[in-house]
Design a protein around this motif. Structure first.
Motif, PDB file in Angstrom:
ATOM      1  N   GLU A  10     106.217  11.105  24.453  1.00 22.57           N
ATOM      2  CA  GLU A  10     107.085  10.708  23.342  1.00 22.57           C
ATOM      3  C   GLU A  10     107.974  11.870  22.902  1.00 22.57           C
ATOM      4  N   ILE A  11     107.417  13.073  22.933  1.00 26.03           N
ATOM      5  CA  ILE A  11     108.217  14.248  22.582  1.00 26.03           C
ATOM      6  C   ILE A  11     109.341  14.442  23.589  1.00 26.03           C
ATOM      7  N   LEU A  12     109.004  14.335  24.880  1.00 30.24           N
ATOM      8  CA  LEU A  12     110.029  14.501  25.918  1.00 30.24           C
ATOM      9  C   LEU A  12     111.075  13.403  25.837  1.00 30.24           C
ATOM     10  N   ASP A  13     110.664  12.187  25.500  1.00 26.66           N
ATOM     11  CA  ASP A  13     111.629  11.108  25.297  1.00 26.66           C
ATOM     12  C   ASP A  13     112.597  11.460  24.177  1.00 26.66           C
ATOM     13  N   ALA A  14     112.073  12.034  23.108  1.00 27.08           N
ATOM     14  CA  ALA A  14     112.929  12.403  21.975  1.00 27.08           C
ATOM     15  C   ALA A  14     113.883  13.531  22.343  1.00 27.08           C
ATOM     16  N   VAL A  15     113.409  14.476  23.154  1.00 27.22           N
ATOM     17  CA  VAL A  15     114.294  15.541  23.636  1.00 27.22           C
ATOM     18  C   VAL A  15     115.413  14.944  24.485  1.00 27.22           C
ATOM     19  N   ALA A  16     115.037  14.044  25.390  1.00 28.62           N
ATOM     20  CA  ALA A  16     116.043  13.396  26.235  1.00 28.62           C
ATOM     21  C   ALA A  16     117.055  12.645  25.390  1.00 28.62           C
ATOM     22  N   ASP A  17     116.588  11.955  24.367  1.00 31.41           N
ATOM     23  CA  ASP A  17     117.500  11.172  23.544  1.00 31.41           C
ATOM     24  C   ASP A  17     118.416  12.070  22.729  1.00 31.41           C
ATOM     25  N   SER A  18     117.929  13.245  22.361  1.00 31.37           N
ATOM     26  CA  SER A  18     118.794  14.175  21.622  1.00 31.37           C
ATOM     27  C   SER A  18     119.954  14.645  22.494  1.00 31.37           C
ATOM     28  N   VAL A  19     119.725  14.709  23.811  1.00 34.51           N
ATOM     29  CA  VAL A  19     120.815  15.063  24.731  1.00 34.51           C
ATOM     30  C   VAL A  19     121.774  13.885  24.887  1.00 34.51           C
ATOM     31  N   SER A  20     121.237  12.669  25.015  1.00 38.54           N
ATOM     32  CA  SER A  20     122.095  11.482  25.106  1.00 38.54           C
ATOM     33  C   SER A  20     122.978  11.346  23.872  1.00 38.54           C
ATOM     34  N   ALA A  21     122.453  11.745  22.726  1.00 36.29           N
ATOM     35  CA  ALA A  21     123.205  11.623  21.479  1.00 36.29           C
ATOM     36  C   ALA A  21     124.435  12.518  21.450  1.00 36.29           C
ATOM     37  N   ARG A  22     124.489  13.507  22.334  1.00 38.65           N
ATOM     38  CA  ARG A  22     125.641  14.420  22.382  1.00 38.65           C
ATOM     39  C   ARG A  22     126.796  13.866  23.215  1.00 38.65           C
ATOM     40  N   VAL A  23     126.552  12.769  23.901  1.00 39.63           N
ATOM     41  CA  VAL A  23     127.595  12.185  24.746  1.00 39.63           C
ATOM     42  C   VAL A  23     128.602  11.437  23.875  1.00 39.63           C
ATOM     43  N   ASP A  24     129.867  11.735  24.061  1.00 37.66           N
ATOM     44  CA  ASP A  24     130.943  11.084  23.301  1.00 37.66           C
ATOM     45  C   ASP A  24     131.112   9.638  23.778  1.00 37.66           C
ATOM     46  N   LEU A  25     131.064   8.711  22.850  1.00 39.82           N
ATOM     47  CA  LEU A  25     131.271   7.289  23.172  1.00 39.82           C
ATOM     48  C   LEU A  25     132.533   6.736  22.518  1.00 39.82           C
ATOM     49  N   SER A  26     133.306   7.599  21.889  1.00 46.07           N
ATOM     50  CA  SER A  26     134.468   7.129  21.138  1.00 46.07           C
ATOM     51  C   SER A  26     135.525   6.492  22.032  1.00 46.07           C
ATOM     52  N   MET A  27     135.530   6.841  23.312  1.00 44.20           N
ATOM     53  CA  MET A  27     136.549   6.271  24.220  1.00 44.20           C
ATOM     54  C   MET A  27     136.349   4.770  24.446  1.00 44.20           C
ATOM     55  N   PHE A  28     135.168   4.262  24.074  1.00 46.30           N
ATOM     56  CA  PHE A  28     134.905   2.836  24.228  1.00 46.30           C
ATOM     57  C   PHE A  28     135.226   2.048  22.955  1.00 46.30           C
ATOM     58  N   ASP A  29     135.700   2.726  21.940  1.00 46.34           N
ATOM     59  CA  ASP A  29     136.086   2.056  20.697  1.00 46.34           C
ATOM     60  C   ASP A  29     137.312   1.184  20.968  1.00 46.34           C
ATOM     61  N   PRO A  30     137.233  -0.125  20.710  1.00 48.23           N
ATOM     62  CA  PRO A  30     138.390  -1.007  20.964  1.00 48.23           C
ATOM     63  C   PRO A  30     139.658  -0.550  20.259  1.00 48.23           C
ATOM     64  N   ALA A  31     139.499   0.134  19.135  1.00 45.56           N
ATOM     65  CA  ALA A  31     140.676   0.577  18.389  1.00 45.56           C
ATOM     66  C   ALA A  31     141.504   1.602  19.165  1.00 45.56           C
ATOM     67  N   ARG A  32     140.866   2.314  20.096  1.00 43.28           N
ATOM     68  CA  ARG A  32     141.593   3.309  20.889  1.00 43.28           C
ATOM     69  C   ARG A  32     142.396   2.677  22.008  1.00 43.28           C
ATOM     70  N   ARG A  33     142.054   1.437  22.381  1.00 41.13           N
ATOM     71  CA  ARG A  33     142.787   0.674  23.394  1.00 41.13           C
ATOM     72  C   ARG A  33     142.931   1.426  24.722  1.00 41.13           C
ATOM     73  N   LEU A  34     141.880   2.108  25.135  1.00 40.08           N
ATOM     74  CA  LEU A  34     141.913   2.793  26.421  1.00 40.08           C
ATOM     75  C   LEU A  34     141.645   1.810  27.554  1.00 40.08           C
ATOM     76  N   ASP A  35     142.332   1.994  28.658  1.00 43.20           N
ATOM     77  CA  ASP A  35     142.057   1.243  29.871  1.00 43.20           C
ATOM     78  C   ASP A  35     140.617   1.535  30.295  1.00 43.20           C
ATOM     79  N   TRP A  36     139.926   0.551  30.875  1.00 44.25           N
ATOM     80  CA  TRP A  36     138.521   0.722  31.238  1.00 44.25           C
ATOM     81  C   TRP A  36     138.313   1.901  32.179  1.00 44.25           C
TER      82      TRP A  36
END
Length: 215
Positions: free
Chosen positions: A55-81
């Protein structure tokens, strides 16, 4: 009332200490004994926050995933897929490249990890919104994850020793310059990632055009 000499134990402190240990020594170095010593607490106190080491290692892994930028998938940005996938892939790899030792945990899949699930949800949602069928959107998400995780797990260039006598030309006639790869690690590894990503996106773009043409 006097303040405690040490900050109170929390999930965040445990994850930070575990992440530092994984980065420095690898997954096998993590134990409740090592973590408790690093945090200045007793081992059993960790179980007030996590039931198991996994569970600790899962939380460490998730803390790294949380650093990934997902803003490019915001529909308001209207980026091509394709542009969105390209930008996201670089952000994802950058996050993983700083913490390669945790990649095997991330490779198991998101499971119940919140940040990992948000990442999967964002990619799948963006692909279906762009018109990809759900089944193919799932495959695209899997394909991209395989490629990014694999590229972050180890350096291709550093897999060769820097001894020019190590690769006898009678045995390896095409590896005469392989001993120079390590000193060009950044150029080789970054170039390989860029080449592979372009090839993946080019191939997907052809599939997308064919799909739209047949609709």
């Amino acid at each position: 009332m006097a303040r405690p000499r040490k900050p109170l134990l929390s999930r965040a402190r445990i994850v930070e200490a575990a992440g530092a240990l994984v980065d420095a020594e690898g997954l096998e170095a993590v134990s409740t004994r090592r973590l408790a010593a690093a945090l200045g607490v007793s081992g059993p106190s960790l179980y007030n926050h996590f039931r198991t080491k996994d569970e600790i290692l899962d939380a460490v892994a998730d803390s790294v995933s949380a650093r990934v930028d997902l803003s490019m998938f915001d529909p308001a940005r209207r980026l091509d897929w394709r542009e969105a996938l390209h930008t996201w892939a670089h952000s994802y790899r950058d996050a993983l490249s700083d913490h390669p030792n945790i990649v095997p945990v991330l490779a198991r899949g998101p499971g119940r990890r919140p940040a990992g699930l948000r990442l999967a949800d964002a990619v799948f949602g963006a692909m279906t919104e762009a018109g990809w069928p759900p089944a193919q959107a799932t495959r695209i998400g899997a394909l991209m994850r395989y490629f990014i995780l694999g590229s972050a797990m180890a350096s291709f260039a550093r897999g060769f020793v820097d001894d020019e006598t190590a690769y006898d030309p009678s045995d390896y006639p095409h590896l005469g310059q392989a001993h120079l790869l390590a000193e060009h690690q950044h150029e080789v590894d970054e170039g390989a990632f860029a080449t592979g990503l372009a090839a993946l996106l080019d191939g997907l773009a052809l599939q997308y055009e064919a799909m739209r043409a047949s609709a």
